[in-house]
Design an enzyme around this catalytic site. Structure first.
Site, short mmCIF file in Angstrom:
data_model
loop_
_atom_site.label_atom_id
_atom_site.label_comp_id
_atom_site.label_asym_id
_atom_site.label_seq_id
_atom_site.Cartn_x
_atom_site.Cartn_y
_atom_site.Cartn_z
NE ARG A 1 36.09 32.87 36.49
CZ ARG A 1 35.99 31.97 37.47
NH1 ARG A 1 36.30 30.71 37.23
NH2 ARG A 1 35.56 32.31 38.67
CE1 TYR B 1 26.92 42.79 34.24
CE2 TYR B 1 28.04 40.74 34.78
CZ TYR B 1 27.76 41.76 33.88
OH TYR B 1 28.31 41.73 32.63
N1 UDP Z 1 41.54 36.85 40.42
C1 UDP Z 1 42.62 36.72 41.28
N2 UDP Z 1 43.25 37.86 41.69
C2 UDP Z 1 42.85 39.12 41.29
C3 UDP Z 1 41.74 39.25 40.41
C4 UDP Z 1 41.10 38.08 39.99
O1 UDP Z 1 43.00 35.62 41.66
O2 UDP Z 1 43.47 40.10 41.74
C5 UDP Z 1 40.86 35.63 39.93
C6 UDP Z 1 39.37 35.59 40.24
O3 UDP Z 1 39.17 35.02 41.50
C7 UDP Z 1 38.85 34.72 39.08
C8 UDP Z 1 39.82 35.01 37.94
O4 UDP Z 1 40.97 35.62 38.53
O5 UDP Z 1 38.97 33.35 39.42
C9 UDP Z 1 39.24 36.00 36.93
O6 UDP Z 1 38.73 37.09 37.63
P1 UDP Z 1 38.22 38.41 36.91
O7 UDP Z 1 37.77 39.37 37.97
O8 UDP Z 1 39.25 38.89 35.95
O9 UDP Z 1 36.97 37.91 36.03
P2 UDP Z 1 35.63 37.10 36.47
O10 UDP Z 1 35.93 35.65 36.17
O11 UDP Z 1 35.35 37.38 37.89
O12 UDP Z 1 34.61 37.66 35.53
#
Ligand code: UDP
Length: 323
Positions: A219, A141
């Site tokens: 994040r 991606y």
């Molecule tokens: N995350 C989590 N539980 C969930 C979904 C996401 O702990 O059910 C964590 C994930 O590991 C990351 C953060 O939340 O550290 C943000 O994840 P998301 O998928 O929203 O966005 P990404 O940073 O992957 O683009």
């Protein structure tokens, strides 16, 4: 301006189309509706259903539309899926995007604003991540988006089309009318709020043993209306370039859950689960360049404001879009 918004029925594209129209631009939305929703297209926009893979259609639309600019949101964006089916990502996010670029050049479209991503950086060690940070994607991606950034650079050099590549960090939030409706949902904030809605029992925290203050991943959550503002400013950028888009501050998974508890008044049970593959511990944007060069001023800088906007949208559309 007359703007073609490719992918304007998706999460970020729909809010950007609305923002452009609110600010006096004329918008046509082009979307395949594979992941987008007809109900996410602003009623004031022209809607054209179609796929970027259809080169003849894309060329025809561009010829008839006399667009001055393009915003290109039309892409697949699931990291996990890209690790299983890289061809799907390279084909759609690169090859099909080239159909759009060629049609833009043929029809003398002046500029293109491209949805890029923090995933083009991979796992950089320096924080915040600036435009000078090394881009080393760790999944197809991110690679597909980086490749398209480079293609834009060549089209600029050879054909003179202006471009801005905007690298979003964690897009979040909702406008009054447009929000996040992915099926399946994988993003943290909507998943947490689905627990408050009673649709899920609990939220899983993917790892609490990271090298971060509370052990959970950090994040940079940026509101889609602030992204929309950046897109509009980028339409009139004086030169082509790349801009990172985030608030410059980080929030941990636990901090987001706590904020959601406060906003919704729901206890939102959480459980620690194993780490998710490929999650870097911290991703924080350095967005000074777009602030300095284009005068971008993000308005949603607190987790409360972001989560409140999503919660409000979910109350209005508890099951997402009807179509
Ligand atoms: N995350 C989590 N539980 C969930 C979904 C996401 O702990 O059910 C964590 C994930 O590991 C990351 C953060 O939340 O550290 C943000 O994840 P998301 O998928 O929203 O966005 P990404 O940073 O992957 O683009």
């Amino acid at each position: 301006m007359k703007v073609l918004v490719a992918g304007g029925a998706g999460y970020i594209g729909s809010a950007c189309a609305e923002y452009l129209i609110d600010n006096g631009h004329q918008v046509s939305v082009f979307d395949s509706l594979i992941t987008g929703h007809r109900g996410a297209v602003d009623g004031r926009a022209e809607f054209i259903e179609g796929d970027l893979a259809d080169r003849a259609l894309v060329s025809d639309i561009m010829k008839k539309g006399s667009f001055e600019a393009i915003m290109h949101f039309a892409a697949f964006s699931l990291v996990g899926e890209s690790m299983k089916d890289p061809g799907k990502y390279f084909r759609n996010n690169i090859s099909n995007g080239i159909n759009l670029l060629d049609a833009a050049v043929e029809n003398k479209v002046r500029s293109i604003v491209f949805s890029s991503t923090a995933a083009t950086f991979g796992e950089p060690e320096e924080m915040p991540i600036t435009e000078e940070s090394r881009q080393l994607p760790i999944n197809p991606y991110g690679e597909s988006k980086l490749c398209f950034e480079k293609i834009l650079g060549w089209y600029n050099k050879i054909h003179g089309i202006q471009y801005a590549a905007l690298r979003y960090f964690n897009a979040s939030g909702a406008s009054e009318n447009f929000g996040e409706d992915h099926k399946p949902e994988t993003h943290l904030i909507p998943l947490i709020l689905q627990v408050a809605q009673g649709k899920r029992e609990k939220i899983m925290i993917y790892g609490d043993d990271y090298d971060t203050p509370d052990g959970t991943c950090v994040r940079d959550y940026i509101h889609i209306l602030d992204l929309a503002q950046a897109h509009m400013l980028a339409l009139n950028a004086p030169r082509s370039g790349h801009y990172n888009l985030g608030t410059g501050s980080g929030l941990s998974v636990k901090e987001i859950i706590d904020t959601a508890r406060k906003v919704t008044g729901h206890s939102i049970p959480a459980e620690i689960a194993p780490r998710r593959a490929g999650d870097p511990p911290r991703l924080i944007a350095g967005s000074d360049r777009i602030k300095k060069e284009l005068g971008w001023k993000p308005r949603f800088e607190s987790a409360d404001a972001i989560i409140e906007s999503v919660w409000k949208w979910m109350k209005k559309y508890p099951d997402g879009y009807k179509c």
